[in-house]
Design an enzyme around this catalytic site. Structure first.
Site, PDB file in Angstrom:
ATOM      1  N   HIS A 202     -21.850   6.414 -37.651  1.00  0.00           N
ATOM      2  CA  HIS A 202     -21.433   5.687 -38.867  1.00  0.00           C
ATOM      3  C   HIS A 202     -21.761   4.205 -38.767  1.00  0.00           C
ATOM      4  CE1 HIS A 202     -17.593   3.993 -37.255  1.00  0.00           C
ATOM      5  NE2 HIS A 202     -17.468   5.144 -36.614  1.00  0.00           N
TER       6      HIS A 202
ATOM      7  N   ASP B 292     -18.423   1.376 -31.546  1.00  0.00           N
ATOM      8  CA  ASP B 292     -17.892   2.107 -32.701  1.00  0.00           C
ATOM      9  C   ASP B 292     -18.453   1.486 -33.976  1.00  0.00           C
ATOM     10  OD1 ASP B 292     -16.431   3.819 -34.247  1.00  0.00           O
ATOM     11  OD2 ASP B 292     -14.497   2.845 -33.907  1.00  0.00           O
TER      12      ASP B 292
ATOM     13  N   GLU C 159     -16.577   5.598 -42.397  1.00  0.00           N
ATOM     14  CA  GLU C 159     -15.803   6.473 -41.503  1.00  0.00           C
ATOM     15  C   GLU C 159     -14.415   5.905 -41.262  1.00  0.00           C
ATOM     16  OE1 GLU C 159     -13.995   8.221 -38.035  1.00  0.00           O
ATOM     17  OE2 GLU C 159     -14.601   6.142 -38.186  1.00  0.00           O
TER      18      GLU C 159
ATOM     19  N   HIS D 239     -12.011  -0.956 -31.784  1.00  0.00           N
ATOM     20  CA  HIS D 239     -11.373  -1.654 -32.916  1.00  0.00           C
ATOM     21  C   HIS D 239     -10.880  -3.059 -32.555  1.00  0.00           C
ATOM     22  CE1 HIS D 239     -10.320   2.381 -35.170  1.00  0.00           C
ATOM     23  NE2 HIS D 239     -11.584   2.301 -34.806  1.00  0.00           N
TER      24      HIS D 239
HETATM   25 ZN   LIG Z   1     -16.115   5.487 -35.058  1.00  0.00          ZN
END
Ligand SMILES: [Zn+2]
Length: 452
Positions: A268, A280, A314, A413
């Site tokens: 993503h 991420d 996502e 994150h």
């Molecule tokens: Zn992810």
């Protein structure tokens, strides 16, 4: 039924379909371990686009980056598929301890959080040790307070599944009278950088502002609150944007014999905003594009088409559903699908679609994966990434590469999700594994729906 029996008989008499291709797959694997494509893609997206939440101006820059990058890497049929995606934008944030002594805390608003009033919220903090303790408290127990759930996370994906529930507990605090909600970062790291992620407000409960604080800050507040009054001032600004758009973007390596049969892989392109979104999920995009590009460089393309998808939302949801809806007419022609979305560390095992692990045509897989330290699991894949859930629900078979996630949640994150935490050798181990499997499936007649 008779056709099934005959085909099974034939399969047991002929040489396995992949036998002739194992040497090519092994060459792909070994070349991938020394290839720089994945690293180049990961750093390009991280450094040239930066943080890119769905609905933000950066997401449009990420879309343009994706189209240019897919072109540059030689993909064809590049598609940009828009879908409606209401979004949330962070504003200025400031969280400060005012008693027993002044200290600026490492804090970040959770995605979807309601803003505080402009002048902020000032209140005493109540620290509870776990989500269970919060739920066990009486209604009204925290009237007028800021509640902090200080629940440590255990390492790995299982630990995340358990701990992340605390990030969704703002309504539990609100039902007990809290005016704002804090969670200890859902993290296994010890750095101060706070880890964001999404909120979950229950219908019918007051929607109170919510933030995550750094792990050491949570330790500090817990220590002080056990000994006296701790007072905080919270300022969180944000706004809802109901009319924004996101995009699923894809490019293809066209099949040489059966181009309408498609293998869907990818990652993503949206990310949370504190970091650069490198593990991420620039990593997932890097792994899938590099694997496909290496296969494309073979003297002849495999029989089937390989499609790399860069899903556009996502973290806050929406891409999976939009993708399945937009591709409803071709679901039967999608042979298999999977998303890489657990960072850049090494793969430990491969889970194939239901029923495939024992099949003759995959006999060479275990040998090909062995030098990479990857076991082929007898268990079928259940979870293949949240962006392929829509396809999976519609009956598309999925596979899953299970990665070492022991470091992942130290950074996930947070502002520390940057290329600095990526180990290129482990990233390339991923590329090698994806290249081998995707090549073998793309150059086969394997039908994971069981119609042999
Ligand atoms: Zn992810």
């Amino acid at each position: 039924m008779r056709i099934v029996v005959l085909a099974a008989l034939a399969a047991s008499l002929v040489v396995p379909a992949f036998a002739g291709d194992a040497a090519t797959a092994a060459r792909l694997r070994d070349a991938a371990l020394n290839d720089s494509t994945a690293w180049d893609v990961l750093t390009s997206l991280s450094y040239e686009v930066g943080p890119r939440p769905a609905g933000s101006p950066a997401a449009a820059r990420a879309r343009d980056w994706a189209v240019a990058k897919l072109k540059e890497l030689g993909f064809s049929n590049i598609r940009v598929e828009p879908f409606a995606k209401p979004s949330w934008r962070r504003g200025a944030e400031d969280v400060e301890m005012t008693a027993p002594f002044p200290l600026k805390l490492a804090a970040v608003g959770l995605g979807g959080s309601k803003p505080t009033p402009k002048k902020g919220i000032a209140a005493d903090v109540v620290v509870v040790n776990s989500l269970a303790d919060l739920k066990a408290a009486q209604m009204g127990a925290f009237k007028g307070k800021i509640v902090l759930v200080d629940q440590p996370m255990k390492r790995g994906l299982g630990g995340y599944g358990e701990a992340v529930e605390a990030r969704y507990a703002e309504s539990e605090a609100a039902k007990r009278g809290a005016v704002a909600y804090l969670t200890r970062s859902i993290s296994t790291g010890t750095g101060r950088a706070p880890h964001t992620g999404h909120t979950h407000y229950d219908d019918g409960a007051a929607k109170i502002p919510a933030a995550a604080i750094g792990v050491p800050d949570a330790d500090l507040l817990a220590y002080l609150a056990a000994r006296g009054v701790v007072r905080l001032r919270l300022k969180l600004a944000s706004k809802e944007q109901p009319k924004t758009v996101a995009w699923n973007i894809s490019g293809e390596i066209l099949g040489s014999e059966k181009p309408d049969e498609v293998i869907v892989i990818g990652g993503h392109i949206d990310s949370w905003d504190p970091g650069l979104g490198s593990i991420d999920d620039a990593a997932g995009i890097a792994i899938a594009t590099a694997a496909a590009k290496m296969i494309a460089a073979l003297p002849q393309h495999p029989k089937r088409t390989i499609r790399v998808v860069l899903w556009g939302s996502e973290e806050t949801g929406g891409a999976a559903k939009a993708y399945a809806a937009a591709h409803a007419a071709e679901l039967a022609r999608i042979v298999v699908a999977s998303e890489s979305d657990l960072g850049s560390d090494r793969i430990l095992k491969l889970e194939l679609p239901e029923g495939a692990a024992g099949k003759l045509e995959f006999a060479s897989l275990a040998d090909l994966m062995k030098p990479l330290g990857i076991a082929v699991s007898p268990e079928a894949a259940k979870d293949a990434g949240s962006d392929v859930e829509g396809l999976q629900k519609a009956g598309v078979p999925v596979f899953s590469f299970v990665q070492d996630s022991s470091r992942y949640f130290d950074y996930h994150h947070s502002a520390d999700d940057t290329p600095a935490i990526v180990d290129q050798a482990q990233l390339n181990q991923n590329v090698a594994a994806w290249a081998v499997l995707v090549y073998l499936v793309a150059d086969s007649d394997a039908d994971f729906r069981g119609k042999h």
